[in-house]
Design a protein around this motif. Structure first.
Motif, mmCIF file in Angstrom:
data_model
loop_
_atom_site.group_PDB
_atom_site.id
_atom_site.type_symbol
_atom_site.label_atom_id
_atom_site.label_comp_id
_atom_site.label_asym_id
_atom_site.label_seq_id
_atom_site.Cartn_x
_atom_site.Cartn_y
_atom_site.Cartn_z
ATOM 1 N N GLN A 90 0.853 -1.188 0.000
ATOM 2 C CA GLN A 90 0.000 0.000 0.000
ATOM 3 C C GLN A 90 0.894 1.245 0.000
ATOM 4 N N GLU A 91 0.481 2.237 -0.734
ATOM 5 C CA GLU A 91 1.202 3.510 -0.747
ATOM 6 C C GLU A 91 1.423 3.995 0.683
ATOM 7 N N ALA A 92 2.637 4.506 0.929
ATOM 8 C CA ALA A 92 3.070 5.037 2.228
ATOM 9 C C ALA A 92 3.497 3.951 3.218
ATOM 10 N N GLU A 93 3.293 2.690 2.872
ATOM 11 C CA GLU A 93 3.715 1.608 3.758
ATOM 12 C C GLU A 93 5.166 1.213 3.435
ATOM 13 N N THR A 94 5.664 0.273 4.222
ATOM 14 C CA THR A 94 7.035 -0.227 4.062
ATOM 15 C C THR A 94 7.006 -1.631 3.491
ATOM 16 N N VAL A 95 7.941 -1.911 2.605
ATOM 17 C CA VAL A 95 8.016 -3.235 2.006
ATOM 18 C C VAL A 95 9.472 -3.685 1.973
ATOM 19 N N THR A 96 9.677 -4.980 2.115
ATOM 20 C CA THR A 96 11.029 -5.553 2.071
ATOM 21 C C THR A 96 11.113 -6.606 0.978
ATOM 22 N N LEU A 97 12.086 -6.445 0.113
ATOM 23 C CA LEU A 97 12.338 -7.403 -0.965
ATOM 24 C C LEU A 97 13.536 -8.269 -0.581
ATOM 25 N N SER A 98 13.429 -9.550 -0.795
ATOM 26 C CA SER A 98 14.454 -10.490 -0.346
ATOM 27 C C SER A 98 15.432 -10.840 -1.457
ATOM 28 N N PHE A 134 20.677 -10.237 1.452
ATOM 29 C CA PHE A 134 20.801 -8.815 1.101
ATOM 30 C C PHE A 134 19.416 -8.302 0.735
ATOM 31 N N SER A 135 18.630 -7.928 1.715
ATOM 32 C CA SER A 135 17.259 -7.496 1.447
ATOM 33 C C SER A 135 17.187 -5.981 1.312
ATOM 34 N N LEU A 136 16.204 -5.537 0.559
ATOM 35 C CA LEU A 136 15.981 -4.109 0.306
ATOM 36 C C LEU A 136 14.692 -3.682 0.992
ATOM 37 N N LYS A 137 14.784 -2.656 1.806
ATOM 38 C CA LYS A 137 13.606 -2.093 2.455
ATOM 39 C C LYS A 137 13.282 -0.741 1.838
ATOM 40 N N ILE A 138 12.024 -0.606 1.433
ATOM 41 C CA ILE A 138 11.545 0.664 0.889
ATOM 42 C C ILE A 138 10.535 1.227 1.883
ATOM 43 N N SER A 139 10.846 2.359 2.425
ATOM 44 C CA SER A 139 9.964 3.018 3.394
ATOM 45 C C SER A 139 9.096 4.045 2.696
ATOM 46 N N ASP A 140 7.916 4.293 3.263
ATOM 47 C CA ASP A 140 7.027 5.316 2.706
ATOM 48 C C ASP A 140 6.865 5.125 1.197
ATOM 49 N N SER A 141 6.413 3.960 0.803
ATOM 50 C CA SER A 141 6.328 3.604 -0.618
ATOM 51 C C SER A 141 5.527 4.634 -1.403
ATOM 52 N N GLN A 142 6.018 4.944 -2.589
ATOM 53 C CA GLN A 142 5.362 5.898 -3.476
ATOM 54 C C GLN A 142 4.995 5.222 -4.791
ATOM 55 N N LEU A 143 4.033 5.798 -5.495
ATOM 56 C CA LEU A 143 3.579 5.203 -6.757
ATOM 57 C C LEU A 143 4.737 5.047 -7.735
ATOM 58 N N GLY A 144 5.676 5.972 -7.684
ATOM 59 C CA GLY A 144 6.837 5.911 -8.579
ATOM 60 C C GLY A 144 7.801 4.795 -8.258
ATOM 61 N N GLY A 148 19.755 -11.491 -10.150
ATOM 62 C CA GLY A 148 18.652 -12.371 -9.806
ATOM 63 C C GLY A 148 17.533 -12.215 -10.815
ATOM 64 N N LYS A 149 16.471 -13.020 -10.653
ATOM 65 C CA LYS A 149 15.376 -13.025 -11.633
ATOM 66 C C LYS A 149 14.426 -11.855 -11.468
ATOM 67 N N GLY A 150 14.559 -11.123 -10.379
ATOM 68 C CA GLY A 150 13.767 -9.916 -10.213
ATOM 69 C C GLY A 150 12.507 -10.120 -9.382
ATOM 70 N N THR A 151 12.054 -9.026 -8.791
ATOM 71 C CA THR A 151 10.786 -8.968 -8.073
ATOM 72 C C THR A 151 9.993 -7.796 -8.625
ATOM 73 N N ARG A 152 8.792 -8.083 -9.103
ATOM 74 C CA ARG A 152 7.941 -6.995 -9.595
ATOM 75 C C ARG A 152 7.157 -6.420 -8.419
ATOM 76 N N LEU A 153 7.339 -5.135 -8.182
ATOM 77 C CA LEU A 153 6.702 -4.458 -7.060
ATOM 78 C C LEU A 153 5.547 -3.600 -7.553
ATOM 79 N N HIS A 154 4.376 -3.851 -6.988
ATOM 80 C CA HIS A 154 3.184 -3.056 -7.284
ATOM 81 C C HIS A 154 2.890 -2.152 -6.090
ATOM 82 N N ILE A 155 2.542 -0.903 -6.365
ATOM 83 C CA ILE A 155 2.179 0.031 -5.301
ATOM 84 C C ILE A 155 0.677 0.291 -5.416
ATOM 85 N N LEU A 156 -0.039 0.022 -4.353
ATOM 86 C CA LEU A 156 -1.494 0.156 -4.349
ATOM 87 C C LEU A 156 -1.888 1.525 -3.795
ATOM 88 N N PRO A 157 -2.640 2.300 -4.545
ATOM 89 C CA PRO A 157 -2.994 3.645 -4.071
ATOM 90 C C PRO A 157 -4.009 3.605 -2.923
#
Lengths: 111, 114
Positions: free
Chosen positions: B14-22, B75-85, B105-114
């Motif tokens: 969800q927009e503005a939430e935090t997400v972690t990619l592994s 090596f995980s990536l954390k994105i805080s305050d997720s934005q549509l961009g 790696g094969k990639g992770t497709r990240l969707h941001i929900l408004p």
């Protein structure tokens, strides 16, 4: 701004008709790479140059060739494109131990 | 052989939430770099963040930070305050010091929900 430029952005070629993709850089990086990326997949390294030293990946088809006439330019030649060669081709550069800087890519369509 | 594994093909946040990619990797080397790259739809691949293996401190770039666990080869990536961009394909990548090759790696497709 220093950058990596790929031309053309879109290329359509016929089955079996040779095609050349080009890449230029203003970053003056030693290393230049060619990657193939198919839809929603990871980039696959085809080959790279460290200065003029050419490094071919073992699984890169013989159909793919490359030239680097000087530091700034690098070309990808596909001698006889098949339908399976349709993909996005990404050029990238780096310094030794540095991250990759990518161009916008060339999307190749084979008809 | 050196490999990079991203176990999440797709994620949504969800927009503005935090997400972690592994990301996990397999290597016998001790000196290497790790990267996260972002590839928006039909746009250029760009570097998000990099980490040198010899540095214990986790890298941070604004809203992006990593959790680097060398012993666990994670090596995980954390994105805080997720934005549509932030919607994009994210690739984890690895480079040995002494080598020019960068493995993705094969990639992770990240969707941001408004």
């Amino acid at each position: 701004d220093a950058m990596v430029i790929q031309n053309p952005r879109y290329q359509v070629t016929q089955f079996g008709k040779p095609v050349t993709l080009s890449c230029s850089q203003t970053l003056n990086h030693n290393v230049m790479y060619w990657y193939q990326q198919k839809s929603s997949q990871a980039p696959k390294l085809l080959f790279h140059y460290y200065d003029k030293d050419f490094n071919n990946e073992a699984d890169t088809p013989d159909n793919f060739q490359s030239r680097r006439p000087n530091t700034s330019f690098c070309f990808l030649d596909i001698r006889s494109p098949g339908l399976g060669d349709a993909a996005m081709y990404l050029c990238a550069t780096s310094t030794v131990r540095g991250p990759l800087h990518f161009g916008n890519g060339t999307r190749l369509t084979v008809t | 052989a050196q490999t990079v594994t991203q176990s999440q093909p797709e994620m949504s946040v969800q927009e503005a939430e935090t997400v972690t990619l592994s990301c996990t990797y397999d290597t016998s080397e001790s000196d290497y770099y790790l990267f996260w790259y972002k590839q928006p739809p039909s746009r250029q691949m760009i570097l998000v963040i990099r980490q040198e293996a010899y540095k214990q401190q986790n890298a941070t770039e604004n809203r992006f930070s990593v959790n680097f666990q060398k012993a666990a080869k994670s090596f995980s990536l954390k994105i805080s305050d997720s934005q549509l961009g932030d919607a994009a394909m994210y690739f984890c990548a690895y480079r040995v010091y002494r080598d020019d090759k960068i493995i993705f790696g094969k990639g992770t497709r990240l969707h941001i929900l408004p």
